[in-house]
Enzyme design. Structure first.
Site, mmCIF file in Angstrom:
data_model
loop_
_atom_site.group_PDB
_atom_site.id
_atom_site.type_symbol
_atom_site.label_atom_id
_atom_site.label_comp_id
_atom_site.label_asym_id
_atom_site.label_seq_id
_atom_site.Cartn_x
_atom_site.Cartn_y
_atom_site.Cartn_z
ATOM 1 N N GLU B 76 0.571 -1.039 -0.316
ATOM 2 C CA GLU B 76 0.203 0.232 -0.079
ATOM 3 C C GLU B 76 0.713 1.460 0.292
ATOM 4 O O GLU B 76 0.012 1.617 -0.758
ATOM 5 C CB GLU B 76 -0.994 0.324 0.969
ATOM 6 C CG GLU B 76 -1.687 -0.973 1.280
ATOM 7 C CD GLU B 76 -1.795 -2.264 1.016
ATOM 8 O OE1 GLU B 76 -1.272 -2.698 1.764
ATOM 9 O OE2 GLU B 76 -2.330 -3.304 0.616
ATOM 10 N N HIS B 143 -11.871 -5.637 7.981
ATOM 11 C CA HIS B 143 -12.182 -5.843 6.822
ATOM 12 C C HIS B 143 -13.552 -4.789 6.414
ATOM 13 O O HIS B 143 -14.528 -4.894 5.998
ATOM 14 C CB HIS B 143 -13.001 -6.896 5.805
ATOM 15 C CG HIS B 143 -11.239 -8.015 5.085
ATOM 16 N ND1 HIS B 143 -10.567 -8.380 6.628
ATOM 17 C CD2 HIS B 143 -11.122 -8.007 4.546
ATOM 18 C CE1 HIS B 143 -8.998 -9.334 5.564
ATOM 19 N NE2 HIS B 143 -9.876 -8.918 4.344
#
Lengths: 429, 342
Positions: B76, B143
């Site tokens: 990321e 998540h």
């Protein structure tokens, strides 16, 4: 002449072009670690002398052959700190494609870097510098020599100690002085310090303090350039400390996967603030890490400005022709503390004395004069010109006002869309 | 600008407008911007052949080619950093986080590089960082998160979170055209929610960043919310209407910079404010909005400002735990009743 050659020599593979003859005449500027040679050979651009570690507690790396002499200077690397070697009389690599004019220009930038920093220290002592002064004393040749291998359209992302690269990219010293003095006319208009600014026209991406972050950013610069069909390359500078960050790994891995023309120059200056290299990493050479990314890795004597240029030039050519990313380790030394306030009590005196003898400016001057490239007088003239130039540059920066306080509110966003962030009025109607 | 690669045009391009889901609206928006502007490209994990974990970028690689739809390693920081570098070079990257929870791995690049470049040296970063946020789908602690408050205190970033297909398409297009970095949060529960299917225009349109929307007009009480909680608020408002309470619902749409005027105008009209968000209550952006109302609309208030958020815990996995954690319609109805009676 003898080079210690490591037992890892057997993994030096079939480098058909491995040089064995008359090394003194063909002093190579670069060493390359195992994975590197493989990649370079496969790319057909081999012909790089190669040497690995010898597996013992000390790794021997031939940093540089002295030109035209029957001796090879070895630098013992023990736990990341170079042990004494004979340095008097050391000059730079003889093998170079540089013209005399270019070599003098290289001297100009090298000396300019030294003198700008000396001037900054003066200003600091006069309390005219607001923040700290971060010297690159002793390692200027790395920044200048590597950056000099770039074309004008190429990009750099320097670290705090890469003033030399910034100047070589064409940034005027006045910008640097104004930045250090927090003046309104500085490129960041007083919003950030030292070389923390950028100039897209000159291919200079402004770094941030968070080490490693510029590697992913430069990957993006090169991805964009590829989409824009620009054949540019970029140098991202990093150090023995910054290579320990996650961003470094993510960025270099991505650049390698994408085969982007990114040259990572790892300035191995032996200390990250006070932390020596052996507490940063367990590898013997920072260039060894190249293998983990499947890219070529070079080791170069970071205090030999010609070697830095030549090695980078080769890496630049390799990258520009589609070879992908390259890691260059420049072995050098930070002769001052992290910043001016740091008295370096963690550094043994002898170590500093040793590296004083390896001063890259002295060495290049010795090189230019002993090889008949320039006379002492010519070098003095260049120095005098720089000093005069710096008087004007400092005067300009000193004449700048400090920024108007309210300017702090501007440029957080594009102010044509989001208004400046003025200090809000409380309970005023 | 000439780009190096030709469109492969194997894939059929999606329709313009029509009756669409939330996910389709975002996909249309990105697609149209890529067609309109060669500088726009997509970068992220599994965004290419796979089309993204939630298929937001489905078909793009076939139509625009792998050079403009870039699959990355699981990195990321590299995704954000590369988007920043490309944006500096004049490109318009749209970077995807597979789940917005992973934005923490790019936090440094966002808060220290992207957010500060313009301020430091005038170099804007016109990049979009988007991804699925939100809970309620039993996806557990990693998540399901809502991350807006992580970034609320970072001047230089913009944050957007739409609640319906029309806004989603208009806002993603506005975000791509914006000269500054925009974090674009897509509540994953909305992606294919049938009740959100909506007819959107065929013609090009944007929804301006920085403007909230009155999702429902009312006079008795303002519920200030955004994202999937707009639905919670509207459901609560319907229930309360049967009791004779006339609820106004403000859909913020942009979280940074906040549309102060719309919030204050609503509160000055209704004199009662309830702030609703899905992230944990403590340190959530509800506190910022409550502070704004306390400072700027104190004299108009007839009751304390009330905040409803998730409990101050990670998002738990098991359905009964998650339901307890998240704000429910019932919580909003109860709080609104008390506020109205205050």
């Amino acid at each position: 002449m003898t080079n210690k050659r490591g037992s890892r020599g057997k993994s030096t593979r079939a480098n058909g072009k491995k040089r064995t003859s008359n090394r003194t005449e063909t002093a190579r500027t670069a060493e390359v670690v195992d994975a590197a040679t493989v990649a370079l050979d496969e790319a057909g651009t081999g012909e790089i002398a190669q040497r690995g570690g010898n597996g013992a507690s000390a790794t021997s790396v031939a940093m540089q052959t002295t030109a035209g002499r029957d001796s090879v200077h070895l630098v013992e690397i023990v736990e990341g700190v170079q042990a004494p070697a004979i340095d008097e009389g050391l000059i730079c690599s003889l093998e170079t494609g540089l013209t005399r004019e270019q070599m003098l220009e290289l001297y100009y930038y090298l000396k300019l870097t030294r003198l700008v920093e000396e001037r900054l220290v003066n200003l600091y002592r006069q309390n005219k510098v607001i923040g700290g002064v971060y010297r690159s004393l002793g390692q200027e040749a790395t920044a200048v020599g590597t950056c000099y291998a770039l074309e004008p359209g190429d990009f750099i992302a320097p670290l705090i100690r890469d003033l030399g690269a910034v100047l070589t990219k064409g940034i005027r010293p006045r910008a640097i002085f104004a930045q250090y003095m927090a003046k309104a006319w500085g490129p960041s208009e007083g919003r950030d310090l030292n070389i923390h600014f950028g100039d897209m026209e000159r291919g200079f991406i402004g770094p941030i303090s968070h080490l490693g972050d510029m590697i992913p950013v430069m990957t993006g610069v090169l991805l964009a350039a590829r989409m824009q069909q620009k054949k540019i390359v970029a140098i991202a500078y990093i150090g023995d400390g910054g290579m320990s960050t996650g961003a470094f790994h993510e960025g270099l891995n991505f650049a390698a996967v994408q085969r982007l023309p990114l040259i990572v120059v790892a300035e191995h200056n032996c200390y990250a603030y006070s932390t020596p290299t052996h507490k940063q990493t367990a590898v013997k050479n920072l260039a060894d890490k190249a293998a983990g990314y499947g890219i070529p890795g070079y080791i170069v004597d970071g205090n030999d400005i010609i070697a830095c240029y030549e090695t980078t030039k080769r890496a630049v050519d390799f990258a520009r022709s589609g070879g992908g990313a390259v890691l260059i380790e420049a072995k050098t030394y930070r002769r001052k503390g992290h910043a001016e306030h740091d008295d370096q009590r963690y550094v043994p005196r002898e170590e500093l004395e040793l590296w004083e003898k390896r001063d890259p400016v002295d060495r290049y001057e010795r090189h230019l004069t002993s090889q008949g490239i320039a006379t002492r007088e010519e070098l003095d003239q260049i120095t005098a010109r720089i000093k005069q130039e710096l008087e004007e540059e400092v005067a300009w920066a000193e004449s700048s006002p400090l920024p108007e306080p309210e300017r702090a509110a501007y440029n957080v966003y594009d102010n044509s869309i989001v208004p400046p962030a003025f200090r809000p009025k409380v309970l005023e109607r | 600008m000439a780009t190096a690669f030709k469109k492969e045009q194997k894939a059929e391009r999606p329709a313009r407008g029509g009756v669409v889901t939330f996910v389709e609206a975002i996909r249309q928006g990105i697609w149209e911007e890529m067609e309109r502007d060669e500088r726009v490209f997509v970068i992220g994990e599994d965004v290419g052949v796979y089309g993204g974990a939630f298929k937001v970028t489905d078909g793009l690689i076939d139509y625009f080619g792998p050079e403009r739809v870039i699959d990355t390693p699981i990195s990321e920081a590299a995704i954000v950093g590369a988007a920043c570098g490309a944006a500096l070079m004049g490109m318009r990257p749209v970077a995807e986080f597979q789940f917005i929870d992973f934005i923490s791995c790019g936090f440094d690049m966002l808060t220290n590089f992207a957010a500060k470049c313009r301020y430091r040296w005038g170099a804007g970063i016109p990049a979009v960082f988007r991804g699925p946020c939100g809970a309620g789908v039993h996806a557990g602690p990693f998540h399901s998160q809502n991350v807006e408050s992580f970034f609320m205190n970072t001047p230089g970033l913009k944050m957007v979170e739409p609640s319906n297909p029309y806004d989603a398409k208009g806002l993603i297009k506005a975000a791509i055209r914006d000269p500054d970095p925009v974090l674009f949060f897509e509540h994953k529960k909305l992606y294919r929610l049938p009740r959100l299917r909506q007819e959107i225009p065929e013609d090009d349109y944007i929804v301006e960043i920085g403007r909230a929307r009155v999702a429902r007009e009312g006079h008795d009480l303002s519920i200030i919310t955004f994202g999937a909680q707009v639905l919670t608020a509207l459901d609560a408002a319907e229930e309360l209407e049967r009791e004779g309470l006339d609820i106004e619902v403000i859909d913020l749409r942009t979280l940074l910079p906040l549309d102060r005027e719309t919030i204050l105008a609503s509160v000055r009209k209704t004199s009662r404010a309830l702030i609703l968000h899905e992230a944990p209550r403590t340190g959530g952006i509800g506190g910022e909005i409550a502070g704004l109302i306390a400072e700027e609309a104190f004299e108009w208030l007839d009751a304390p400002v009330v905040r409803i958020g998730a409990t101050d815990t990670p998002v738990p996995y098991s359905p009964p735990l998650e339901e307890y954690h998240l704000p429910q319609v019932k919580d909003v109805v109860d709080a609104a009743r008390r506020l109205a009676a205050y």
